[in-house]
Design an enzyme around this catalytic site. Structure first.
Site, PDB file in Angstrom:
ATOM      1  N   GLY A 278      -9.833   3.223  -4.515  1.00 15.03           N
ATOM      2  CA  GLY A 278      -9.977   1.883  -3.952  1.00 15.03           C
ATOM      3  C   GLY A 278      -9.139   1.704  -2.711  1.00 15.03           C
ATOM      4  N   SER A 279      -9.280   0.515  -2.150  1.00 13.98           N
ATOM      5  CA  SER A 279      -8.624   0.272  -0.868  1.00 13.98           C
ATOM      6  C   SER A 279      -7.195  -0.198  -1.053  1.00 13.98           C
ATOM      7  CB  SER A 279      -9.411  -0.784  -0.105  1.00 13.98           C
ATOM      8  OG  SER A 279      -9.312  -2.007  -0.807  1.00 13.98           O
ATOM      9  N   CYS A 280      -6.753  -0.382  -2.319  1.00 13.65           N
ATOM     10  CA  CYS A 280      -5.427  -0.995  -2.498  1.00 13.65           C
ATOM     11  C   CYS A 280      -4.378  -0.091  -3.140  1.00 13.65           C
ATOM     12  CB  CYS A 280      -5.563  -2.279  -3.287  1.00 13.65           C
ATOM     13  SG  CYS A 280      -6.370  -3.563  -2.326  1.00 13.65           S
ATOM     14  N   PHE A 281      -4.620   0.352  -4.388  1.00 11.70           N
ATOM     15  CA  PHE A 281      -3.552   1.070  -5.091  1.00 11.70           C
ATOM     16  C   PHE A 281      -3.004   2.251  -4.283  1.00 11.70           C
ATOM     17  CE2 PHE A 281      -4.640  -0.164  -9.785  1.00 11.70           C
ATOM     18  CZ  PHE A 281      -4.431  -1.483  -9.459  1.00 11.70           C
ATOM     19  N   ASP A 284      -1.236   1.041  -1.020  1.00 10.28           N
ATOM     20  CA  ASP A 284      -0.074   0.175  -1.240  1.00 10.28           C
ATOM     21  C   ASP A 284       1.105   0.955  -1.833  1.00 10.28           C
ATOM     22  OD1 ASP A 284      -1.530  -1.863  -0.190  1.00 10.28           O
ATOM     23  OD2 ASP A 284      -1.971  -2.849  -2.091  1.00 10.28           O
TER      24      ASP A 284
END
Ligand code: NAD
Length: 446
Positions: A278-281, A284
């Site tokens: 995904g684009s986050c975990f 980030d």
């Protein structure tokens, strides 16, 4: 109710814009991508997200519209949310989009006589709003933060695949601000979201809350994967049973006075699989690790979380190798391409390294994902992969089937393959299937 401009109309910008409009605010979504803006203004959502297009159509030209004219959008609104991307550049967080958006908003504030509030909604490392965004706004506007305009930070917690529901019924609203006035403007914008816990704090804390939340969830996934890999190495243990036993701890799944047990949603993160994407975990956790290192505080645990995750897709290849030491010419069906169900987002999906490896080994790949097909085709456009229109077409003739995304549609795979002449090997990358119902079954952590 507020007049709100949102700079950056991607997942977060569009969902926030449409939902804030649905709740009665007047929204102008800004993006520099003309094609995206045109699509949105025709009522077509550029991303797949349940209920989003219906709400977009309902609010379009009532209290929602999109534009590429950032300057005008800022002048016509009271508050601007920055929702541009914050990718990881391989070394640290890339703040170039944040800086450019801040500069452009600052230029508009310069020509605005009324007080304006700028809110960072993108995920940014602690200190960015106060030490990067605020000075750029002051410089570009020639005005003073706290006197002429306000600056706040409102992290977004929506999950792709459940984005509209998460935004409309938030579990928490975190409002960071340099002063009371900056928080007050956000409270007004969210005034119709009742029954949600609101936490008011400073900008840095708001930024840190977002990273802490994502880091914990990523840690639980890598923890489960590491335990699963050890279960598989020991033999005679199934990680699914181990995790079931773990979940029954009353500190994880509390027992009410009437004897009923609550199963909190976070136990779904305590399950082994082929890794998070995904684009986050990934971005980030990487960004926080880099930030820690920069401050002389290396994040040992979170560095391990990333290391475990980076190698996890290889577990699928190892399972396949057990049965097919050479994969050249072997027909393999890959089921599920997006990083999780409910979205067409392919960013950092474990399917990418797995398919890339299968290609390098000359496997004959058929891929199927009814939602992420288009996105996957863009990524693998110059390959021999056959992208199938339906599930049966994908599994027909396959010697091995790999399940990589937990789409509901795959739950009855056992019935479908029971019709196959020769039973294919099934590798369950998400441990979503009943292992006893499939003749030739392999799974992560088994
Ligand atoms: P995205 O890449 O989908 O969208 C970003 C958009 O910003 C693009 O459409 C781009 O064209 C536009 N843009 C960039 N600079 C611009 C400018 N100067 N003016 C106008 N438009 C501009 O990104 P996203 O997934 O929505 O993520 C945005 C932020 O929200 C990131 O920091 C992300 O970490 C965070 N976030 C994302 C999610 C998620 O599930 N995607 C959840 C919570 C938080």
């Amino acid at each position: 109710m507020m007049k709100v401009s949102i700079v950056g109309t991607g997942y977060v910008g569009l969902v926030s814009g449409v939902c804030l409009a649905e709740k009665g605010n007047q929204i102008i979504c800004v993006d520099m991508d003309q094609e995206k803006v045109d699509k949105i203004n025709k009522g077509i959502s550029p991303i797949y997200e349940k209920d989003l297009e219906v709400l977009l159509k309902k609010n379009l030209n009532v209290n929602f519209r999109a534009t590429i004219d950032l300057y005008k959008a800022v002048l016509e609104t009271d508050i601007s949310l920055i929702a541009v991307g914050t990718p990881f550049d391989g070394t640290e967080i890339d703040l170039s989009y944040i800086k450019e958006a801040s500069r452009q908003i600052g230029m508009a504030i310069k020509d605005k006589s009324a007080y304006h509030v700028v809110i960072v909604k993108s995920t940014v490392v602690p200190g960015t709003t106060d030490e990067v965004v605020l000075p750029i706004l002051e410089e570009a506007s020639g005005k003073q933060a706290g006197r002429d305009f306000g600056v706040g930070m409102n992290p977004e917690f929506l999950r792709e695949g459940e984005a509209v529901g998460d935004f409309m019924f938030p579990d928490r609203i975190v409002l960071g601000g340099m002063d009371k006035k900056s928080i007050l403007a956000q409270e007004e914008m969210y005034s119709v979201f009742d029954n949600s816990d609101v936490l008011k704090t400073n900008n840095k804390t708001a930024e840190m809350i977002k990273y802490t939340s994502n880091s914990l969830l990523a840690t639980m996934i890598s923890f489960s994967n590491e335990i699963g890999n050890l279960c598989a190495a020991i033999g005679g243990i199934d990680v699914v049973e181990v995790m079931k036993g773990l979940h029954l701890d009353k500190r994880l799944s509390p027992i009410l006075e009437n004897g009923e047990r609550i199963t909190p949603a976070f136990t779904t993160y305590l399950q082994a699989g082929c890794g998070f994407g995904g684009s986050c975990f990934p971005k980030d956790v990487n960004a926080l690790n880099a930030h820690g290192k920069k401050l002389g505080r290396p994040m040992w645990l979170l560095e391990a979380v990333m290391k475990i995750n980076e190698q996890q897709p290889r577990q699928i290849i190892h399972l396949l190798e057990k049965h097919f030491p050479s994969m050249a010419g072997i027909p393999i069906a890959v089921l599920g391409l997006s990083f999780k169900p409910g979205t067409d987002d392919m960013r950092e999906s474990p399917a990418i390294p797995i398919i890339t490896e299968l290609i390098s080994r000359d496997a004959k790949i058929k891929a199927y994902d009814s939602v992420a097909r288009k996105e996957a085709m863009k990524l693998f456009n110059d390959t021999d992969i056959i992208f199938c229109d339906d599930l049966d077409e994908a599994i027909n003739g396959a010697e091995a089937i790999i399940v990589l995304t937990c789409w509901d549609e795959f739950k009855d795979l056992n019935h479908r393959i029971s019709r196959c002449e020769k039973q294919p090997l099934v590798i369950d990358g998400r441990r979503m299937l009943n292992k006893h119902s499939i003749e030739r079954y392999e799974g992560i952590g088994l």
